[in-house]
Design a protein around this motif. Structure first.
Motif, mmCIF file in Angstrom:
data_model
loop_
_atom_site.group_PDB
_atom_site.id
_atom_site.type_symbol
_atom_site.label_atom_id
_atom_site.label_comp_id
_atom_site.label_asym_id
_atom_site.label_seq_id
_atom_site.Cartn_x
_atom_site.Cartn_y
_atom_site.Cartn_z
ATOM 1 N N GLU A 299 0.790 -1.223 -0.106
ATOM 2 C CA GLU A 299 0.189 0.147 0.198
ATOM 3 C C GLU A 299 1.007 1.351 -0.124
ATOM 4 N N LYS A 300 0.697 2.359 -0.982
ATOM 5 C CA LYS A 300 1.896 3.578 -1.016
ATOM 6 C C LYS A 300 1.053 4.563 0.194
ATOM 7 N N LEU A 301 2.142 5.339 0.831
ATOM 8 C CA LEU A 301 1.944 5.862 1.641
ATOM 9 C C LEU A 301 2.368 7.363 1.528
ATOM 10 N N THR A 302 1.350 8.812 1.896
ATOM 11 C CA THR A 302 1.951 9.415 2.333
ATOM 12 C C THR A 302 3.083 10.248 3.497
ATOM 13 N N PRO A 303 3.811 11.070 3.620
ATOM 14 C CA PRO A 303 4.961 10.749 4.395
ATOM 15 C C PRO A 303 3.498 11.068 6.088
ATOM 16 N N LYS B 250 1.898 8.106 11.095
ATOM 17 C CA LYS B 250 0.745 7.854 11.898
ATOM 18 C C LYS B 250 1.064 6.572 11.327
ATOM 19 N N LYS B 251 1.751 5.775 10.874
ATOM 20 C CA LYS B 251 1.383 4.363 10.801
ATOM 21 C C LYS B 251 2.693 3.886 11.360
ATOM 22 N N THR C 216 10.606 10.491 0.705
ATOM 23 C CA THR C 216 11.558 10.084 1.237
ATOM 24 C C THR C 216 11.935 11.522 2.700
ATOM 25 N N PHE C 217 12.517 12.235 2.527
ATOM 26 C CA PHE C 217 12.975 13.000 3.214
ATOM 27 C C PHE C 217 11.788 13.399 4.368
ATOM 28 N N LEU D 119 9.692 13.973 10.073
ATOM 29 C CA LEU D 119 8.085 13.864 10.425
ATOM 30 C C LEU D 119 8.436 12.719 11.873
ATOM 31 N N ILE D 120 9.057 11.878 11.068
ATOM 32 C CA ILE D 120 9.357 10.573 12.501
ATOM 33 C C ILE D 120 10.168 10.842 13.781
#
Ligand code: CLF
Ligand code: SF4
Length: 297
Positions: free
Chosen positions: A62-66, A71-72, A101-102, A107-108
């Motif tokens: 499943e492709k995700l936005t940043p 959140k995941k 990617t960056f 965010l993380i």
């Protein structure tokens, strides 16, 4: 062995399930599939699925936005306390999608600062991003290096896309190997640990990987992970269609043994999906689909 590592290196690997054989029994990693595009073509890849840099063909992630990815990561970290590492490994090439990617790393780093960040790339764009990787405190970078001889490379890579131009054949492979080795040297200069993944392709690069091993060792690579080609005709890889086989378990082990001693060899790789979650070899990604994460809030 692992016990002989200098303390500052051991600090960086002791909780990383891929960089430490011991750690993989106790610590988990997760991947977020935020990087759809790729800047090269490998004959073992099928773009519809995950990057064969590190993943099994045939499973769509499943492709995700940043933002969804961040959140995941929080949802997984609260469910799986052993989750120490967040990696970006596809489905395309993370450094061919630098904004996504960056942004994800940024965010993380804010919301979950204890989680180590890890990235896996084909290396073509690596020299352009080493500085930024070091600014983001990324200690672990994997480069997939399958050859250092462009004649061999031409059999693996039909084309690359570089500086807004498509290159093919030996010319393409020459650019790719130069960029990969330059990127590796830049990582070493900055003290970033690097792991080299190589896909073993019988009759194409199997014996040549001994030379690759020496070349990456001499440039300071920390770990070498020789993985078997998974050639799946039903998924339409070029190698699959030409009937190119993967190595037997015995052939793989013989090559790993031959390279052992030159440098540390990784032997516990599980060729993860671009959205893998859990201990290596365990797949809990189905528990953390976007729908389910939204329900958790
Ligand atoms: Fe992921 Fe890769 Fe980082 Fe590990 S996987 S980006 S280094 S956190 Fe690990 Fe999976 Fe093998 Fe990769 S077992 S495929 S080596
Ligand atoms: Fe496919 Fe990965 Fe190769 Fe790109 S680098 S072509 S996504 S296997």
């Amino acid at each position: 062995g692992e016990n002989d590592l200098p303390p500052e290196i051991w600090e960086k690997v002791k909780n990383h399930p891929c960089y430490s054989e011991e750690a993989h029994h106790h610590y988990a990693r997760m991947h977020v599939a935020v990087a759809p595009a790729c800047n090269i073509q490998c004959n073992y890849c099928n773009r519809k699925y995950d990057c064969a840099n590190e993943s099994r063909p045939g499973v769509v992630s499943e492709k995700l936005t940043p933002e969804q990815a961040a959140k995941k990561v929080l949802a997984v970290a609260s469910t799986i306390p052993q989750m120490t590492v967040l990696g970006i490994a596809g489905p395309g090439d993370p450094l061919a999608n630098p904004e996504k990617t960056f942004k994800t790393f940024e965010l993380i780093a804010k919301t979950a600062p204890d989680i180590k960040l890890c990235v896996s790339t084909n290396g073509l764009a690596l020299p352009d991003h080493v500085e930024r990787l070091s600014q983001y405190n990324i200690d672990h970078v994997t480069i997939t290096i399958n050859m250092i001889d462009p004649e061999v490379g031409a059999k693996i890579y039909p084309w690359i896309y570089y500086n807004k131009k498509r290159y093919t054949g030996v010319e393409a492979a020459k650019i790719l190997t130069d960029r990969q080795l330059q990127g590796l040297e830049m990582l070493t200069e900055r003290g970033i640990l690097s792991k080299i993944n190589s896909v073993m392709i019988p009759g194409i690069n199997d014996q040549h990987l001994v030379e690759v091993n020496k070349a990456v060792k001499s440039r300071g690579a920390f770990l070498h992970n020789i993985m078997p080609l998974i050639s799946a005709p039903e998924h339409g890889t070029v190698f699959g269609l030409t009937g190119q086989r993967g190595p037997t378990a015995q052939e793989l082990k013989a090559l790993q043994d031959q390279c052992e001693g030159e440098m540390n060899m990784m032997r516990h790789c599980r060729q993860c999906r671009a959205d893998a979650v859990g201990l290596l070899g365990e797949d809990r990604s189905a528990e953390f689909t976007t729908d389910k994460i939204m329900e958790m809030e």
